[in-house]
Scaffold this motif. Structure first.
Motif, mmCIF file in Angstrom:
data_model
loop_
_atom_site.group_PDB
_atom_site.id
_atom_site.type_symbol
_atom_site.label_atom_id
_atom_site.label_comp_id
_atom_site.label_asym_id
_atom_site.label_seq_id
_atom_site.Cartn_x
_atom_site.Cartn_y
_atom_site.Cartn_z
ATOM 1 N N UNK A 11 0.871 -1.180 0.000
ATOM 2 C CA UNK A 11 0.000 0.000 0.000
ATOM 3 C C UNK A 11 0.905 1.225 0.000
ATOM 4 N N UNK A 12 0.631 2.155 -0.914
ATOM 5 C CA UNK A 12 1.486 3.325 -1.111
ATOM 6 C C UNK A 12 0.630 4.580 -1.049
ATOM 7 N N UNK A 13 1.167 5.593 -0.401
ATOM 8 C CA UNK A 13 0.490 6.894 -0.365
ATOM 9 C C UNK A 13 1.420 7.959 -0.916
ATOM 10 N N UNK A 14 0.826 8.933 -1.541
ATOM 11 C CA UNK A 14 1.576 10.093 -2.033
ATOM 12 C C UNK A 14 1.567 11.132 -0.917
ATOM 13 N N UNK A 15 2.734 11.542 -0.428
ATOM 14 C CA UNK A 15 2.765 12.519 0.666
ATOM 15 C C UNK A 15 2.146 13.850 0.220
ATOM 16 N N UNK A 16 1.270 14.385 1.065
ATOM 17 C CA UNK A 16 0.590 15.646 0.783
ATOM 18 C C UNK A 16 0.846 16.629 1.926
ATOM 19 N N UNK A 17 0.577 17.859 1.665
ATOM 20 C CA UNK A 17 0.683 18.886 2.692
ATOM 21 C C UNK A 17 -0.341 18.625 3.791
#
Length: 149
Positions: free
Chosen positions: A115-121
């Motif tokens: 499971x991968x997430x794109x880092x966001x502000x």
């Protein structure tokens, strides 16, 4: 490498993803049911004339998709997971995106091998699914040397 879209809701997003996939030579799995009638007209504006060049496989449901998947299922998710910039991709990965409205159910989430997430502000919930697909696919292709020659 492939992209899989789990029960997508918005034809414009699918058209954009099909255009991206066609340009980069990546296959797309569409896992039904979809929230729109799959047609050239529905996909037309976003997909333009690229849609016929996309390598698309449609699956009646999750079970049909799961029965034929051969690579590692990598779920892009807003619910935890490894950061995109530290995740390691393989050339036979299937990048799975959830539906715009509801993501994926728990059984699909637990089926993913990564499971991968794109880092966001801070305070930002999510990116558009077509944008997220492009970002994740770009990183995966960079890591695996999968961009077209």
């Amino acid at each position: 490498m492939r992209i899989a879209l789990y029960q997508p809701d918005i034809a414009g997003n699918v058209g954009t993803i099909l255009r991206t996939a066609a340009c980069l030579g990546v296959g797309v799995d569409l896992i039904e049911p979809m929230g729109f009638a799959f047609s050239d007209r529905a996909l037309g504006r976003a997909g333009m004339d690229y849609v016929p060049a996309a390598l698309v496989t449609r699956h009646a449901d999750w079970a049909a998709f799961e029965a034929q998947v051969t690579g590692r299922v990598v779920l892009l998710t807003t619910r935890g997971g490894e950061r995109l910039d530290t995740a390691r991709f393989a050339s036979n990965d299937v990048l799975l995106m959830g539906s715009e409205g509801s993501g994926v159910p728990a059984n699909v989430h637990t089926r993913a091998e990564l499971a991968v997430r794109i880092p966001l502000m801070p305070g930002m919930r999510s990116l558009n699914v077509a944008v997220a697909t492009g970002i994740a696919l770009g990183e995966a292709l960079r890591q695996t040397g999968g961009y077209p020659a």
